[in-house]
Design an enzyme around this catalytic site. Structure first.
Site, PDB file in Angstrom:
ATOM      1  N   THR A  95      12.130  32.323   3.964  1.00  0.00           N
ATOM      2  CA  THR A  95      12.845  30.702   4.841  1.00  0.00           C
ATOM      3  C   THR A  95      10.954  29.913   4.475  1.00  0.00           C
ATOM      4  OG1 THR A  95      11.968  31.793   6.148  1.00  0.00           O
ATOM      5  CG2 THR A  95      14.334  31.775   5.902  1.00  0.00           C
ATOM      6  N   ASP A 137      -3.872  36.307  -1.888  1.00  0.00           N
ATOM      7  CA  ASP A 137      -3.849  37.423  -3.333  1.00  0.00           C
ATOM      8  C   ASP A 137      -5.491  36.812  -4.007  1.00  0.00           C
ATOM      9  OD1 ASP A 137      -1.372  38.677  -2.977  1.00  0.00           O
ATOM     10  OD2 ASP A 137      -0.207  37.169  -3.629  1.00  0.00           O
ATOM     11  N   ASP A 176      -2.452  31.076  -3.883  1.00  0.00           N
ATOM     12  CA  ASP A 176      -2.122  32.080  -2.905  1.00  0.00           C
ATOM     13  C   ASP A 176      -4.121  32.764  -2.310  1.00  0.00           C
ATOM     14  OD1 ASP A 176      -2.142  34.255  -1.252  1.00  0.00           O
ATOM     15  OD2 ASP A 176      -0.018  33.736  -1.629  1.00  0.00           O
ATOM     16  N   ARG A 202       3.975  34.132   5.874  1.00  0.00           N
ATOM     17  CA  ARG A 202       4.773  33.675   5.466  1.00  0.00           C
ATOM     18  C   ARG A 202       6.792  33.926   5.087  1.00  0.00           C
ATOM     19  NH1 ARG A 202       3.874  28.067   3.038  1.00  0.00           N
ATOM     20  NH2 ARG A 202       3.960  29.299   0.995  1.00  0.00           N
TER      21      ARG A 202
END
Ligand code: PRP
Ligand code: URA
Length: 209
Positions: free
Chosen positions: A108, A203, A200, A104
């Protein structure tokens, strides 16, 4: 509209709560994602067609059931989807594995493609796309579009945590695709992260933050 299946077996809820906890480290996160993926695989494959086979038990002849010769493919969206592959392969050891790399854009939040390697006969296979997080739905929707461009006709999406926005996007863009998720969370935050979510996923899985 593609059906939404919330696979909320008590074992899955228990393991997901541990994954969500910010104190859970990468090693446990990986093991739990692997276990939940295997448990979810049971539901994702529930409608697989069966055929009759004649066998001989030690006692007698009988007609048993086997999965009909449908070919399968598991397609993780990199990186975090990788954590769901082994769990599914434990159930579906003959499945081929394709990879779609998307990240991603941090500003944006729209997906950017950086890799795609799929089995050559992907169009003949039932495809299970896997990614733990369905947030805006942009990544999953683009991955499914890429598979459809290759001719895939039977695609299902397996996620761990989904936001209502992501579910709606995939249902609107791909009404033929059924979505399987362990949890439907409340919302996205201003950075398009799922809340409460688990942070995340890439991660946490690979210990990169
Ligand atoms: C995460 C996640 C999904 C995507 C979901 O990947 O694994 O692929 O975000 O967000 P969306 O529904 O809004 O598209 P990320 O882009 O962080 O890449 P990574 O797995 O390499 O960390
Ligand atoms: N990607 C993640 O890893 N987590 C989110 O909450 C949203 C996108």
């Amino acid at each position: 509209m593609g059906k939404l299946h919330i696979v909320d077996h008590p074992l899955i809820q228990h393991k997901l709560t541990i994954m969500r906890d910010k104190h859970t480290g990468a090693k446990d996160f990986r093991v739990l994602l692997d276990e939940i993926s295997m448990l979810m695989g049971y539901e994702v494959t529930r409608d697989f067609p069966l055929c009759d086979v004649n066998i001989e038990t030690p006692m007698t002849h009988m007609t048993g059931k086997k999965i009909a010769g449908k070919k399968l493919a598991i397609v993780p969206i990199l990186r975090a989807g990788l954590g769901m592959v082994d769990g599914l392969l434990k159930l579906l050891p003959v499945a081929k594995v394709g990879h779609i790399g998307l990240y991603r854009d941090p500003v944006t939040h729209t997906p950017v493609v950086y890799y795609c390697k799929l089995p050559t006969d992907i169009d003949e296979r039932i495809v299970v796309v896997c990614d733990p997080m369905l947030a805006t739905g942009g990544s999953a929707s683009d991955a499914i579009s890429m598979l459809k461009e290759k001719g895939c006709k039977n695609i299902r999406l397996m996620c761990l945590v989904s936001a209502p926005e992501g579910v709606s996007k995939v249902q609107n863009d791909h009404p033929d695709v059924e979505i399987f998720t362990a949890a439907l969370d409340k919302e996205l935050n201003e950075n398009c992260y799922i809340v409460p979510g688990l942070g995340d996923a890439g991660d946490r899985l690979f210990g990169t933050k």
